[in-house]
Design an enzyme around this catalytic site. Sequence first.
Site: not given
Length: 187
Positions: A42, A126
């Site tokens: 995620h 990220h």
Amino acid sequence: MRLFAAVIPPQPAVTELAAALAPLHTLPGADRLRWTEPTTWHFTLAFLGEVDEALLPGLTERLARAAHRHPPHTLRFARAGRFGDKILWVGAEGELTTLRDLARSTAAGARRAGVEADGKHPFRAHLTLARAAGPVHLGAYTEHLADFTGAPWTADRLALVRSTLPASGVPGERPRYTTVASWGLGG
């Protein structure tokens, strides 16, 4: 309960990234990395930490509003990076301004609901791939993924996720993630 808000990539993007990572598991030091599970991948928009369950109704209302204020947007996995020699990650390309704005709205909505979002670090798109469990030079890993660019995908949902930390004490056990609620982006 320990919570964070996130954008969760679709399965085809996860499958593509997992295939690109497979060769990294044979590099020197790969056995000293704790690889994250693709099912947990995620982009964290806001880490909320421990949240009193009594605040959950207000929090979900605010996050729903934040989701509706931002349109679905196109992203793709691109380039790897590292935080020192501790964390290996893959970044994103595409409509990052929309993703950044969604992250800001998510954190602001949480604060309005009485939940303090972690504001120590500015938002940086990220996805954590691995954490070092010992001395590993992650430069070789980022070099291997330097030219990786995944296929575009649409970020179209905001998810509120519960993170349950391991309680067994078994080395290498990972947190469990459960989606508490999610909302489609756009109005």
